[in-house]
Scaffold this motif. Structure first.
Motif, PDB file in Angstrom:
ATOM      1  N   GLY A   1     -12.087  22.069 -27.683  1.00  0.00           N
ATOM      2  CA  GLY A   1     -10.859  22.086 -27.330  1.00  0.00           C
ATOM      3  C   GLY A   1     -10.481  21.865 -25.929  1.00  0.00           C
ATOM      4  O   GLY A   1      -9.610  21.312 -25.327  1.00  0.00           O
ATOM      5  N   ASN A   2     -11.804  22.032 -25.192  1.00  0.00           N
ATOM      6  CA  ASN A   2     -11.798  21.556 -23.644  1.00  0.00           C
ATOM      7  C   ASN A   2     -12.114  20.079 -23.366  1.00  0.00           C
ATOM      8  O   ASN A   2     -12.080  19.726 -22.092  1.00  0.00           O
ATOM      9  N   LEU A   3     -12.485  19.387 -24.365  1.00  0.00           N
ATOM     10  CA  LEU A   3     -13.092  17.848 -24.176  1.00  0.00           C
ATOM     11  C   LEU A   3     -11.678  17.226 -23.957  1.00  0.00           C
ATOM     12  O   LEU A   3     -10.562  17.205 -24.431  1.00  0.00           O
ATOM     13  N   SER A   4     -12.027  15.709 -23.492  1.00  0.00           N
ATOM     14  CA  SER A   4     -11.158  14.848 -23.458  1.00  0.00           C
ATOM     15  C   SER A   4     -10.782  13.972 -24.736  1.00  0.00           C
ATOM     16  O   SER A   4     -11.780  14.482 -25.788  1.00  0.00           O
ATOM     17  N   LYS A   5      -9.907  13.359 -25.085  1.00  0.00           N
ATOM     18  CA  LYS A   5      -9.895  12.822 -26.149  1.00  0.00           C
ATOM     19  C   LYS A   5     -10.747  11.743 -26.412  1.00  0.00           C
ATOM     20  O   LYS A   5     -11.230  11.838 -27.702  1.00  0.00           O
ATOM     21  N   GLY A   6     -11.438  10.929 -25.553  1.00  0.00           N
ATOM     22  CA  GLY A   6     -12.760  10.379 -26.035  1.00  0.00           C
ATOM     23  C   GLY A   6     -13.919  11.156 -26.633  1.00  0.00           C
ATOM     24  O   GLY A   6     -14.423  10.732 -27.496  1.00  0.00           O
ATOM     25  N   PHE A   7     -14.001  12.152 -25.911  1.00  0.00           N
ATOM     26  CA  PHE A   7     -15.040  13.210 -26.382  1.00  0.00           C
ATOM     27  C   PHE A   7     -14.984  13.609 -27.774  1.00  0.00           C
ATOM     28  O   PHE A   7     -15.881  13.952 -28.635  1.00  0.00           O
ATOM     29  N   LYS A   8     -13.605  14.063 -27.906  1.00  0.00           N
ATOM     30  CA  LYS A   8     -13.287  14.787 -29.298  1.00  0.00           C
ATOM     31  C   LYS A   8     -13.402  13.700 -30.213  1.00  0.00           C
ATOM     32  O   LYS A   8     -13.944  13.942 -31.392  1.00  0.00           O
TER      33      LYS A   8
END
Length: 298
Positions: A121-128
């Motif tokens: 949940g704390n990741l950026s859109k790219g990492f998600k």
């Protein structure tokens, strides 16, 4: 060898025919782009391929295992990346002895090492999106299906994701839908284009581009222009379409010709004789964006 065969698939929802006798195939070891405007039926077809819904008519044949990344991946955002991938591996009932090795390999392949101990949940859109791809790859599938994988990503993340997809082609067959036509043009071998649930074209990318991009496309700059001239030229030269745009003190025209015959000299002569103020004329080839617009218009 075809690893996916779609045979006359029709899907009817209440009040809507999402797919209409759709047929196409995907070759082993290729990156296959699945294109169509919003509402074309792309997600419906992908959901049928992965077993999330059934066709109303027709059939699909899939040779091998599938990993799926839906457009809106259902990630567990309160889990740590590493734990989430272990959870997915257990769902697939993978042997405990290989789970750790497989997770480490996928984390490395998807460039997730810096975030493997962080909450999703704390990741950026790219990492998600990379985590979502990692879960699709965790069981080492033969085929990876991606539904709009680069939507919402910033330009740098799009490039990184493109390179990641390219790196997978040596081990997996990849089928993905996208509106990012530039990305599709750069990485795909084959294309299937649908519109309103109906097949428009399917086959090698270069063949499709050549098929629809072989017509002449002329860019003309004029100082004097009127609609009577436009109608006259259309009748004389058989234009398929003409786009006219006013730019300050001149008119910019893009002409799509039905014929492969070179008529540039005749057009230039007509424009000069009719005092249209010809400034310049040049020819271009349709890129994939133009091809997409050409074959899905209307």
């Amino acid at each position: 060898m075809d690893v996916i065969k779609v045979n006359a698939v029709t899907k009817i929802w209440p009040g809507l025919k999402a797919l209409d006798k759709l047929s196409f195939s995907v070759k082993k070891g290729t990156i296959h782009g699945f294109l169509g405007p919003n509402g074309a039926g792309k997600s419906t077809m992908l959901n049928i391929l992965v077993g999330l819904t059934n066709p109303s008519e027709g059939s699909v044949e899939v040779s091998g295992t599938i990993g799926f990344l839906p457009e809106n991946p259902p990630l567990y955002e309160n889990m740590v990346v590493d734990d989430y991938l272990k959870f997915v591996a257990q769902i697939f009932k993978m042997e405990k002895s290989i789970i750790r090795t497989q997770i480490d390999e996928i984390i490395n392949q998807c460039s997730l090492i810096p975030v493997k101990k962080r909450l999703i949940g704390n990741l950026s859109k790219g990492f998600k999106q990379r985590v979502a791809l990692a879960q699709a790859m965790i069981n080492n599938p033969d085929i990876i299906i991606l539904d709009e994988p680069t939507v919402g990503l910033d330009p740098n993340s799009v490039i990184e994701f493109r390179n990641l997809i390219l790196s997978l082609r040596c081990k997996h067959t990849i089928l993905f839908s996208s509106h990012q036509l530039t990305e599709v043009d750069k990485i795909c071998d084959d294309l299937t284009i649908i519109h309103k649930g109906i097949l428009i074209e399917s086959g090698p990318k270069e063949k499709i581009k050549k098929m629809f991009g072989s017509k002449q496309v002329l860019n003309i700059e004029l100082l004097n222009w009127n609609t009577n001239t436009q109608n006259d030229m259309s009748n004389l030269f058989g234009f398929e379409r003409m786009e006219v745009a006013l730019k300050n003190n001149h008119t910019s025209i893009k002409i799509y010709l039905n014929s492969l015959q070179d008529v540039r000299s005749q057009i230039a002569k007509y424009l000069v004789e009719n005092n249209c103020g010809l400034v310049s004329m040049n020819e271009e080839r349709l890129d994939l964006e133009d091809v997409f617009k050409e074959i899905t218009q209307g």
